[in-house]
Design a protein around this motif. Sequence first.
Motif, short mmCIF file in Angstrom:
data_model
loop_
_atom_site.label_atom_id
_atom_site.label_comp_id
_atom_site.label_asym_id
_atom_site.label_seq_id
_atom_site.Cartn_x
_atom_site.Cartn_y
_atom_site.Cartn_z
N GLU A 76 0.86 -1.14 -0.07
CA GLU A 76 0.10 -0.03 -0.16
C GLU A 76 0.98 1.30 -0.03
O GLU A 76 0.24 2.31 -0.29
N LEU A 77 1.91 1.13 0.40
CA LEU A 77 3.01 2.40 0.43
C LEU A 77 3.72 2.71 -0.83
O LEU A 77 4.29 3.53 -1.14
N VAL A 78 3.84 1.63 -1.74
CA VAL A 78 4.45 1.76 -2.76
C VAL A 78 3.74 1.45 -4.19
O VAL A 78 4.37 1.16 -5.15
N GLY A 79 2.54 1.31 -3.91
CA GLY A 79 1.56 1.52 -5.13
C GLY A 79 1.36 0.09 -5.68
O GLY A 79 1.22 -0.14 -6.68
N LEU A 80 1.41 -1.08 -4.96
CA LEU A 80 1.14 -2.55 -5.39
C LEU A 80 0.04 -3.07 -4.77
O LEU A 80 -0.28 -2.79 -3.58
N ALA A 85 2.03 -7.50 -4.99
CA ALA A 85 3.17 -7.58 -3.80
C ALA A 85 3.36 -9.00 -3.55
O ALA A 85 4.67 -9.10 -3.08
N ARG A 86 2.62 -9.93 -3.55
CA ARG A 86 2.95 -11.32 -3.47
C ARG A 86 3.94 -11.67 -4.45
O ARG A 86 5.13 -12.38 -4.29
N ARG A 405 11.41 3.30 0.57
CA ARG A 405 12.68 2.52 0.80
C ARG A 405 12.60 1.31 2.00
O ARG A 405 12.45 0.16 1.74
N GLN A 406 12.06 1.96 3.01
CA GLN A 406 11.55 0.90 4.38
C GLN A 406 10.51 0.09 3.78
O GLN A 406 10.73 -1.36 4.53
N ALA A 407 9.71 0.34 3.10
CA ALA A 407 8.46 -0.39 2.71
C ALA A 407 8.97 -1.77 1.89
O ALA A 407 8.65 -2.83 2.21
N TYR A 408 9.76 -1.33 1.14
CA TYR A 408 10.67 -2.48 0.09
C TYR A 408 11.33 -3.43 0.97
O TYR A 408 11.52 -4.51 0.82
#
Length: 477
Positions: A76-80, A85-86, A405-408
Motif C-alpha cells: 500500500e505504501l509503494v503502489g502495489l 506484492a505477493r 525504501r523502508q517499505a521495500y
Amino acid sequence: MSGYEQGGASLTRKALKSWHPRHLSAKGDIEYNLRTLRNRAHDLAINTALGAACVQTLLTGVIGSGLKLFPRVKGELVGLTTQQAREWNKQVKREFELWAQEPLHVDYLRRNNFYELQQILFQSALVDGDSFVLFKRANPTAYNPYTLRLQAVEGLRVSNPNNVVEEIRGTHRLINGIELDSSGALEAVWIANRLLEEPGLNGELKWERVRWYGQETGFRNVLQICKDMRPDQARGVPLLAPVIEMLKQLSRLDEAELGSAIVRSFFSIFFTQAERDLPFNEIVGEDMDVKDFKLDSPSVTSLPRGVDVKAVDSARAQSSFEVFSSSFIKRIGAAIGIPYECLLKNFQSSYSASRAALLQAEDVFRQRKAAFVIDFCAPVYELFLMEAIALGRIDAPGFDEPIKRQAYLNAQWINERSGVIDPLKEVNSSILKLEHGLSTYERELAEQGLDFEDVMETLAQERELLNDKELDTPRDS
C-alpha cells in the motif's frame, strides 16, 4: 543514617564493612579485562562439556540451520496490489536464494554460504564477545550476477596497532581496535592480518584501517555482531563471562570425580607375609612364586603358610556429585538465560514443566534472534536488494524515497523450530492460531523448514493425482 546507608550501602555492618567493589566505566570494567575474559571463555567453550553446551544451545535455538529471508513489501505504501506484492516477494526471495545458497557467491573466502556464515559469526560472537563482517566486491560470474561478498573476521583480529587497550590519535580514540571520533561515534576499525601470538607465522604484523561507513556512499563497510550492555561499550562481552569461575571449578570437580571413578574401577589385591621378611616390593620366596597365582574362574586355592591376600575395597558410598553439580548448573543456566532442562537436554519432569522451560528458552532465543537480524541479516539484505535493483533484476519504483525504501526492505527472518515435546498439542495449537488469525500458514510452515508456495503447489498436484485415481483426499475422508 538514612536510606541505603542502613542496608546495602552500610560501611559498619560486619557482613559488608570489608566489601568494597568498584563500578567503573565500560572501558574500565570491560575493555581492560577483555583479553583475559576471551582466553578463559574460549578455553571453557572448547574444552569443557558444559561450556560447549551453553554455546551450542544458544546457537541451535537462535540460528539453527540458518535464518531464512521472507520479504514482506508493504504494497500500500509503494503502489502495489496484494497480488503484485505477493509476486514481488516471490521474485526477491528467488533472487536472494540464487545468491545466498552458493559459497562462491557469498563468501569472499569461498568457504561458506550465507546460512553457514550466520552460524560462524553468531558462535564467534558468543565465545569472544563479538565478531565482524566486511563488505567486499568481486566480479560476477556466469551463474551469479551479483558482486556483493562477505568476509567474516574474528573479534581477536580487531585490535589497536600497538597492541594496547587504548590509544589517543589527535581527536580520535582507539579502544581495542575500535576508532571513535571526537564525539565518541564509530569512525573505523583496525584489523590485523594475524594475531601477535600466532604460532608458526613470522610475517610482518600489519593493521588495516577500515572506515565504518563509506565516505562517498555513506553505506556500511563493516558490521559488528555483539550484544551491548553499557552505553559507552566498544567491544562485546563473551557469553560465559559471568560464570567463568563457576564453570572452571565444576570442570575440575568433573575431572576429579572421573579420576576417582577410574581408580575405583580397578580391582587390586596384595599378598601379605606374616612370618618372614622379604625385600621391599617383592613377595617371591623359596616356597612360592607370584606367577603361580592368577585370577581365574571361581576356584579354591590354598596359599603357602603365612601368606595372606587382601583386596582393596572398590565400593564407595553413593557420591553427592550429581545433586551438588546440578544445583550449580541451574545457576549457570539462569545467568546465561537458558533453563537447566534445555541446557542439559534433560526433560524428565511433566509436560507442563518441560513446556515452561522451552518457552523460557524461546524468550531468550527470540531476543537474541532479533538482535542478530539487526546486526547482520538486515544490513546484508539492504545491500543485496540495492544491487538487485541497480542491475534491473528487481523493479522497485521510488526506492530512493525514505518511506518507500523502508517499505521495500520490510522482511521477516525465520528459522526452523526445534523439535516439540507433544506433536499433537503443537499441531492443535497451530490450527487454533490459524483459525483465529493469530498466525499465517507461511509462518507455521516456515518454522517447520517448509516453503508455503512449494507446499501449496505440491498439495494441489497430489490432490489432482488422487482425484484422477478416484481416491479420497485426506480432507474428504
